[in-house]
Design a protein around this motif. Structure first.
Motif, PDB file in Angstrom:
ATOM      1  N   PHE A 197      33.330  36.827  61.907  1.00 30.82           N
ATOM      2  CA  PHE A 197      33.759  35.411  62.609  1.00 30.82           C
ATOM      3  C   PHE A 197      32.465  35.122  63.501  1.00 30.82           C
ATOM      4  N   HIS A 198      32.078  36.253  64.195  1.00 32.87           N
ATOM      5  CA  HIS A 198      30.874  36.027  64.980  1.00 32.87           C
ATOM      6  C   HIS A 198      29.594  35.249  64.004  1.00 32.87           C
ATOM      7  N   VAL A 199      29.345  36.147  62.815  1.00 33.47           N
ATOM      8  CA  VAL A 199      28.058  35.696  62.097  1.00 33.47           C
ATOM      9  C   VAL A 199      28.330  34.305  61.704  1.00 33.47           C
ATOM     10  N   PHE A 200      29.746  33.895  61.442  1.00 36.44           N
ATOM     11  CA  PHE A 200      30.010  32.519  61.047  1.00 36.44           C
ATOM     12  C   PHE A 200      29.726  31.624  61.867  1.00 36.44           C
ATOM     13  N   ASN A 201      30.189  31.789  63.364  1.00 40.07           N
ATOM     14  CA  ASN A 201      29.842  31.016  64.382  1.00 40.07           C
ATOM     15  C   ASN A 201      28.017  30.943  64.743  1.00 40.07           C
ATOM     16  N   TRP A 202      27.264  31.870  64.493  1.00 45.67           N
ATOM     17  CA  TRP A 202      26.097  31.912  64.675  1.00 45.67           C
ATOM     18  C   TRP A 202      25.373  31.089  63.797  1.00 45.67           C
ATOM     19  N   THR A 203      26.022  30.922  62.405  1.00 40.51           N
ATOM     20  CA  THR A 203      25.418  30.299  61.415  1.00 40.51           C
ATOM     21  C   THR A 203      26.123  28.863  61.264  1.00 40.51           C
ATOM     22  N   PHE A 204      27.346  28.775  60.800  1.00 39.97           N
ATOM     23  CA  PHE A 204      27.982  27.577  60.190  1.00 39.97           C
ATOM     24  C   PHE A 204      28.470  26.862  61.501  1.00 39.97           C
ATOM     25  N   ILE A 205      29.339  27.403  62.360  1.00 40.45           N
ATOM     26  CA  ILE A 205      30.172  26.646  63.396  1.00 40.45           C
ATOM     27  C   ILE A 205      29.034  25.944  64.280  1.00 40.45           C
ATOM     28  N   SER A 206      28.099  26.787  64.858  1.00 32.49           N
ATOM     29  CA  SER A 206      27.251  26.392  65.878  1.00 32.49           C
ATOM     30  C   SER A 206      25.987  25.492  65.412  1.00 32.49           C
ATOM     31  N   PHE A 207      25.041  26.100  64.426  1.00 32.71           N
ATOM     32  CA  PHE A 207      23.804  25.630  63.908  1.00 32.71           C
ATOM     33  C   PHE A 207      23.872  24.804  62.912  1.00 32.71           C
ATOM     34  N   ILE A 208      24.709  25.222  61.882  1.00 34.11           N
ATOM     35  CA  ILE A 208      24.634  24.264  60.683  1.00 34.11           C
ATOM     36  C   ILE A 208      25.503  22.785  60.915  1.00 34.11           C
ATOM     37  N   GLN A 209      26.312  23.029  61.819  1.00 35.13           N
ATOM     38  CA  GLN A 209      27.140  21.942  61.983  1.00 35.13           C
ATOM     39  C   GLN A 209      26.429  20.754  62.830  1.00 35.13           C
ATOM     40  N   SER A 210      25.635  21.537  63.755  1.00 38.06           N
ATOM     41  CA  SER A 210      24.766  20.768  64.634  1.00 38.06           C
ATOM     42  C   SER A 210      23.626  20.135  63.798  1.00 38.06           C
ATOM     43  N   VAL A 211      22.948  20.603  62.886  1.00 40.04           N
ATOM     44  CA  VAL A 211      21.979  20.102  61.880  1.00 40.04           C
ATOM     45  C   VAL A 211      22.566  18.933  61.101  1.00 40.04           C
ATOM     46  N   LEU A 212      23.942  19.386  60.715  1.00 38.44           N
ATOM     47  CA  LEU A 212      24.411  18.416  59.936  1.00 38.44           C
ATOM     48  C   LEU A 212      24.797  16.983  60.573  1.00 38.44           C
ATOM     49  N   LEU A 213      25.155  17.029  61.965  1.00 35.78           N
ATOM     50  CA  LEU A 213      25.165  15.893  62.615  1.00 35.78           C
ATOM     51  C   LEU A 213      23.856  14.828  62.651  1.00 35.78           C
ATOM     52  N   PHE A 214      22.849  15.476  62.753  1.00 33.05           N
ATOM     53  CA  PHE A 214      21.608  15.040  62.605  1.00 33.05           C
ATOM     54  C   PHE A 214      21.244  14.330  61.193  1.00 33.05           C
ATOM     55  N   LEU A 215      21.661  15.189  60.090  1.00 35.11           N
ATOM     56  CA  LEU A 215      21.085  14.670  58.807  1.00 35.11           C
ATOM     57  C   LEU A 215      21.953  13.581  58.281  1.00 35.11           C
ATOM     58  N   ILE A 216      23.295  13.345  58.945  1.00 40.47           N
ATOM     59  CA  ILE A 216      23.877  12.313  58.399  1.00 40.47           C
ATOM     60  C   ILE A 216      23.422  11.120  59.156  1.00 40.47           C
ATOM     61  N   ALA A 217      22.782  11.014  60.130  1.00 37.74           N
ATOM     62  CA  ALA A 217      22.036  10.162  60.404  1.00 37.74           C
ATOM     63  C   ALA A 217      20.675   9.804  60.108  1.00 37.74           C
ATOM     64  N   ALA A 218      20.050  10.935  59.380  1.00 38.07           N
ATOM     65  CA  ALA A 218      18.826  10.925  58.818  1.00 38.07           C
ATOM     66  C   ALA A 218      18.314   9.706  58.061  1.00 38.07           C
ATOM     67  N   PRO A 219      19.042   9.176  57.391  1.00 41.21           N
ATOM     68  CA  PRO A 219      18.885   8.172  56.453  1.00 41.21           C
ATOM     69  C   PRO A 219      18.273   6.933  57.170  1.00 41.21           C
TER      70      PRO A 219
END
Length: 360
Positions: free
Chosen positions: A154-176
């Motif tokens: 779960f900690h690895v899941f947080n270090w990758t998806f929950i914190s970083f990937i979701q944060s980048v995703l919120l930028f990418l949906i605005a990137a258009p």
């Protein structure tokens, strides 16, 4: 030069021309930021000289680190959730501010920012009234996930998806909006297509609002019924006993708010495609990943819900997850009424049984 030299609208959506040449700026940004904080470089000058897509992406990485630290320190993994309704609008505002700083026509970006601001206000209000900003509040699904996976995983899941990937995703949906910014250097004026895309997204925000209001009214009535036994006007006791809403938009879609949310960012992407005269482009990565994320999170939500409410399985069979299966709204299946056997029938059966025994 912080923007590519584009001579055709199609160039604005070409990754090799619009994005790739500026990737080295990302590697240089940490050192330049340290110089700016040390007073050796002007921060505004650094902002102006950095490609807006690169600086926005860099911010999403920094925020991912912040989310990670706060989540691990507090053992609360809803840090990104608290910023979900704000960050896409922040990134679009960033593109708008950068365009204005450089004298790039910003009317089309302004239109995107207007709808996004209204989206943020609606979603933030809905998250707030559900207690999302209360101290210690955490999405109930994270606790369930923690119960079924090893702690280290779960900690690895947080270090990758929950914190970083979701944060980048919120930028990418605005990137258009970045491609719209580039297109604005060629086609300056706000077009009827831009207004149509803005109107569609505002309509989707309205649909989201209606769905959430219907859900809120139902959940409020259910809570009152559970606490006091009183049935709120406009609801039937059977509706509240069922445990989940099936009326209004929810009679045609099991998650009408989720359907609208995914559509909003897909329409923004399509807006960028139209603005650059392309059928598809690299900016579709964000909306595509968002749709995949909703598939997984909705599956988990429904798995939990189906375990709590017996009728939910029938609801799943009758109503589409996001899109309607037909034109008719969901109807609660009729209860099977047990057949009543009269006393006279029992007597008749007994006589027949005795007659058969005598014949033997």
């Amino acid at each position: 030069m912080a923007l590519p030299v584009v001579r055709a609208l199609e160039d604005c959506a070409d990754f090799t021309k619009a994005v790739k040449p500026f990737i080295p700026q990302l590697y240089d940004l940490p050192a330049r930021l340290l110089d700016a904080f040390a007073g050796r470089e002007n921060l505004l000058k650094l902002y102006a000289e950095t490609n807006p897509l690169i600086s926005g992406f860099a911010l999403s990485l920094v925020l991912g680190g912040v989310f990670l630290v706060v989540a691990e320190v507090n053992r609360n993994y809803s840090q990104v959730d608290r910023c979900w309704s704000l960050l896409p609008t922040l990134y679009i505002a960033h593109f708008d501010a950068w365009a204005r700083l450089h004298g790039v026509p910003s009317r089309r970006i302004d239109a995107a920012l207007i709808f996004s601001t209204i989206w943020s206000i609606r979603l933030t209000r809905n998250y707030w009234r559900k207690g999302g900003y209360n101290v210690g509040h955490e999405d109930y699904r994270w606790e369930i996930v923690r119960q079924h996976v090893p702690k280290a995983v779960f900690h690895v899941f947080n270090w990758t998806f929950i914190s970083f990937i979701q944060s980048v995703l919120l930028f990418l949906i605005a990137a258009p909006v970045y491609t719209v910014l580039l297109a604005s250097t060629i086609e300056h004026n706000l077009t009827s297509a831009d207004l149509a895309a803005m109107a569609i997204n505002l309509g989707l925000v309205l649909a989201e609002y209606i769905a959430d209001e219907q859900q809120w009214a139902y959940q409020s009535a259910k809570k009152l019924y559970k606490d006091t036994g009183k049935v709120t006007r406009g609801f039937e006791q059977a509706d509240l006993d069922r445990g989940f809403i099936t009326s209004g938009l929810w009679g045609y879609s099991r998650h009408p708010n989720f359907a609208a949310e995914q559509s909003i960012w897909f329409v923004l992407y399509q807006w960028s495609c139209y603005a650059t005269r392309t059928l598809y482009n690299w900016a579709g990565v964000g909306p595509s990943f968002l749709i995949l994320l909703f598939q997984g999170s909705t599956w988990l939500t429904e798995l939990i819900t189906a375990g709590k409410y017996p009728e939910y399985g029938e609801y799943q069979r009758s109503v589409g997850m996001f899109t309607p299966k037909g034109f008719s709204a969901y109807k609660t299946p009729a209860l099977k009424v047990p057949r009543v056997i009269r006393t006279s029938e029992l007597a008749k059966r007994q006589q027949q049984k005795e007659k058969q025994q005598k014949q033997k």
